[in-house]
Design a protein around this motif. Structure first.
Motif, PDB file in Angstrom:
ATOM      1  N   LYS A  73       0.805  -1.187   0.000  1.00  0.00           N
ATOM      2  CA  LYS A  73       0.000   0.000   0.000  1.00  0.00           C
ATOM      3  C   LYS A  73       0.860   1.267   0.000  1.00  0.00           C
ATOM      4  CE  LYS A  73      -3.433  -2.402   2.783  1.00  0.00           C
ATOM      5  NZ  LYS A  73      -4.120  -2.402   4.122  1.00  0.00           N
ATOM      6  N   ILE A  74       2.130   1.168   0.359  1.00  0.00           N
ATOM      7  CA  ILE A  74       2.978   2.363   0.387  1.00  0.00           C
ATOM      8  C   ILE A  74       3.247   2.854  -1.026  1.00  0.00           C
ATOM      9  CG2 ILE A  74       5.284   3.218   0.955  1.00  0.00           C
ATOM     10  CD1 ILE A  74       5.214   1.550   3.456  1.00  0.00           C
ATOM     11  N   GLY A  75       3.586   1.937  -1.929  1.00  0.00           N
ATOM     12  CA  GLY A  75       3.782   2.295  -3.324  1.00  0.00           C
ATOM     13  C   GLY A  75       2.556   1.941  -4.137  1.00  0.00           C
ATOM     14  N   ASP A  76       2.721   1.846  -5.466  1.00  0.00           N
ATOM     15  CA  ASP A  76       1.586   1.495  -6.318  1.00  0.00           C
ATOM     16  C   ASP A  76       1.920   0.355  -7.277  1.00  0.00           C
ATOM     17  OD1 ASP A  76       3.291   2.834  -8.034  1.00  0.00           O
ATOM     18  OD2 ASP A  76       1.732   4.064  -8.940  1.00  0.00           O
ATOM     19  N   VAL A  77       3.038  -0.345  -7.022  1.00  0.00           N
ATOM     20  CA  VAL A  77       3.382  -1.527  -7.827  1.00  0.00           C
ATOM     21  C   VAL A  77       2.675  -2.728  -7.213  1.00  0.00           C
ATOM     22  CG1 VAL A  77       5.243  -2.972  -8.694  1.00  0.00           C
ATOM     23  CG2 VAL A  77       5.603  -0.513  -8.418  1.00  0.00           C
ATOM     24  N   ASN A  78       2.053  -3.541  -8.043  1.00  0.00           N
ATOM     25  CA  ASN A  78       1.231  -4.645  -7.548  1.00  0.00           C
ATOM     26  C   ASN A  78       2.041  -5.827  -7.046  1.00  0.00           C
ATOM     27  OD1 ASN A  78      -1.590  -3.712  -8.119  1.00  0.00           O
ATOM     28  ND2 ASN A  78      -0.756  -3.571 -10.189  1.00  0.00           N
ATOM     29  N   SER A  79       3.183  -6.095  -7.690  1.00  0.00           N
ATOM     30  CA  SER A  79       3.968  -7.272  -7.311  1.00  0.00           C
ATOM     31  C   SER A  79       5.373  -7.148  -7.869  1.00  0.00           C
ATOM     32  CB  SER A  79       3.320  -8.554  -7.851  1.00  0.00           C
ATOM     33  OG  SER A  79       3.374  -8.573  -9.275  1.00  0.00           O
ATOM     34  N   ILE A  80       6.286  -7.961  -7.326  1.00  0.00           N
ATOM     35  CA  ILE A  80       7.638  -8.038  -7.873  1.00  0.00           C
ATOM     36  C   ILE A  80       7.590  -8.557  -9.301  1.00  0.00           C
ATOM     37  CG2 ILE A  80       9.876  -9.158  -7.643  1.00  0.00           C
ATOM     38  CD1 ILE A  80       9.376  -6.998  -5.581  1.00  0.00           C
ATOM     39  N   THR A  81       6.684  -9.471  -9.568  1.00  0.00           N
ATOM     40  CA  THR A  81       6.550 -10.004 -10.927  1.00  0.00           C
ATOM     41  C   THR A  81       6.232  -8.887 -11.912  1.00  0.00           C
ATOM     42  OG1 THR A  81       5.792 -12.154 -10.105  1.00  0.00           O
ATOM     43  CG2 THR A  81       5.238 -11.597 -12.380  1.00  0.00           C
ATOM     44  N   GLU A  82       5.326  -7.995 -11.539  1.00  0.00           N
ATOM     45  CA  GLU A  82       4.980  -6.874 -12.404  1.00  0.00           C
ATOM     46  C   GLU A  82       6.183  -5.952 -12.608  1.00  0.00           C
ATOM     47  OE1 GLU A  82       1.380  -3.672 -12.691  1.00  0.00           O
ATOM     48  OE2 GLU A  82       2.412  -3.789 -10.749  1.00  0.00           O
ATOM     49  N   ALA A  83       6.916  -5.670 -11.529  1.00  0.00           N
ATOM     50  CA  ALA A  83       8.077  -4.788 -11.641  1.00  0.00           C
ATOM     51  C   ALA A  83       9.136  -5.385 -12.557  1.00  0.00           C
ATOM     52  CB  ALA A  83       8.660  -4.522 -10.255  1.00  0.00           C
ATOM     53  N   LYS A  84       9.396  -6.681 -12.409  1.00  0.00           N
ATOM     54  CA  LYS A  84      10.396  -7.349 -13.266  1.00  0.00           C
ATOM     55  C   LYS A  84       9.990  -7.274 -14.732  1.00  0.00           C
ATOM     56  CE  LYS A  84      11.841 -11.395 -12.008  1.00  0.00           C
ATOM     57  NZ  LYS A  84      11.790 -12.790 -11.513  1.00  0.00           N
ATOM     58  N   ALA A  85       8.714  -7.477 -15.000  1.00  0.00           N
ATOM     59  CA  ALA A  85       8.248  -7.453 -16.389  1.00  0.00           C
ATOM     60  C   ALA A  85       8.420  -6.072 -17.006  1.00  0.00           C
ATOM     61  CB  ALA A  85       6.786  -7.890 -16.445  1.00  0.00           C
ATOM     62  N   LYS A  86       8.180  -5.031 -16.215  1.00  0.00           N
ATOM     63  CA  LYS A  86       8.282  -3.685 -16.758  1.00  0.00           C
ATOM     64  C   LYS A  86       9.726  -3.218 -16.878  1.00  0.00           C
ATOM     65  CE  LYS A  86       3.760  -1.796 -15.648  1.00  0.00           C
ATOM     66  NZ  LYS A  86       3.017  -0.609 -15.161  1.00  0.00           N
TER      67      LYS A  86
END
Length: 374
Positions: free
Chosen positions: A276-289
């Motif tokens: 909830k502190i940031g707005d990234v949903n998951s590590i998986t999403e961050a890696k993909a982007k």
């Protein structure tokens, strides 16, 4: 926990270790934790963790023409910069005994102030004090092969304007009405930053952090693309010449910027925050982007919330580790709200309310960053 991710500790005046139940020897060794005083290394060594020490070298900011006058009012201070083009004033108010403060009046109030700020940056030179190289070498030797040494540096000129020099509202008007003047200012600021980054990299730091703390929706993708892409590459290239890595400290709401980060030559994104502190949903999403060339140092945001349900916290963190495989990720515990939420002990008595970092040991993180860069 995967064996390839060691754990390091982190303490500073804001993230103080909980003294309740702490071994008296550790409490005595730590004393009153100050910024960059080696407490992180002492804390980590005591717990048998790896080390990620942070500090700046003894350096002096010198000016040739611009004069700086500062006055202390007890509850804060005022600084006035006098240049050939005019004066700029900023006012800070203290909110805690450790020196934590906020800016009540920013230097830049309008477009007329931009050339004055440019002169301030153009006039500044950073000079190492006598013994600075030896100081860094000694701090590095204390860490040895147990980890890395790093230093927090200025962020992008745009990020520094939002966070330090103008504030959110003013930069929005400057973006709309004084775009060309911003470009001219940012060119001068970049030249100043390059001098700093090269000077610090020459001392043997493992990682230099561009501290873009303003990673919120105050900076749009269009603004970052126009002002920050080229800057980030030029800073990265400059420190790479010295064998140093560039990490972009970028906590907060950055989901809409990750695709742009991918286009740069930065080595890592530091303090990436999930909801909830940031707005990234998951590590998986961050890696993909971010793609395969940028390492992720993700914050354990669970430490900023209630940890009464230990099983839920453990599962949430475990999911981050599962998403992290293979080894392109490191995790850093960053509890900005630990005091407000009454964070429980997460490791052992005397550890809570201190950041707990999960990152890669000296040789491993270097080889990881090299692999990412290729």
């Amino acid at each position: 926990m995967p064996e390839w991710i060691p754990v390091t500790g982190h303490v500073d005046p804001y993230n103080q270790p909980n003294r309740e139940g702490m071994d008296p020897e550790l409490s005595k060794a730590l004393g009153t934790v100050q910024w960059c005083d080696g407490s992180t290394r002492i804390f980590s060594n005591y717990l048998g963790l790896d080390v990620m020490d942070f500090f700046g070298p003894p350096v002096t900011s010198k000016r040739r023409k611009v004069t700086v006058e500062s006055s202390d009012q007890g509850d804060g201070w005022t600084t006035i910069y006098k240049t050939s083009r005019g004066e700029l004033r900023e006012v800070h108010k203290r909110v805690r005994e450790d020196g934590t403060s906020y800016c009540q009046e920013h230097l830049v109030k309008s477009g007329d102030d931009l050339p004055i700020l440019a002169e301030i940056f153009e006039d500044e030179e950073h000079v190492l004090n006598e013994g600075a190289a030896e100081f860094v070498s000694q701090r590095k030797a204390l860490v040895g092969d147990q980890g890395l040494i790093r230093c927090y540096m200025p962020g992008t000129p745009l990020g520094m304007m939002v966070r330090v020099y103008s504030g959110v509202e003013t930069i929005a008007y400057l973006w709309a009405d004084h775009r060309d003047a911003l470009h001219r200012l940012f060119k001068v600021m970049e030249e100043n930053h390059l001098r700093q980054f090269r000077l610090y990299a020459s001392l043997g730091y493992d990682v230099l952090y561009g501290t873009d703390d303003t990673s919120t929706t105050a900076i749009s993708p269009a603004m970052f693309e126009e002002f920050c892409l080229g800057y980030t590459d030029r800073i990265s290239d400059a420190v790479h010449e010295y064998g140093t890595f560039y990490a972009h400290h970028s906590c907060g709401h950055i989901n809409n910027l990750l695709d742009l980060y991918r286009q740069t030559r930065m080595d890592a994104v530091d303090a990436l925050c999930l909801k909830k502190i940031g707005d990234v949903n998951s590590i998986t999403e961050a890696k993909a982007k971010l793609g395969p060339k940028i390492a992720i140092i993700a914050a354990l945001v669970q430490m900023g919330e209630s940890m009464n349900d230990r099983a839920a916290v453990a599962e949430s963190i475990a999911q981050m580790f599962r998403d992290a495989a293979p080894a392109t990720i490191s995790f850093s515990g960053w509890p900005p709200s630990a005091h407000q939420h009454g964070a429980d002990r997460i490791c052992r008595p005397g550890v809570s309310e201190a950041s707990t970092h999960v990152c890669l040991r000296s040789g491993v993180i270097k080889s990881l960053f090299e692999t990412q860069r290729r």
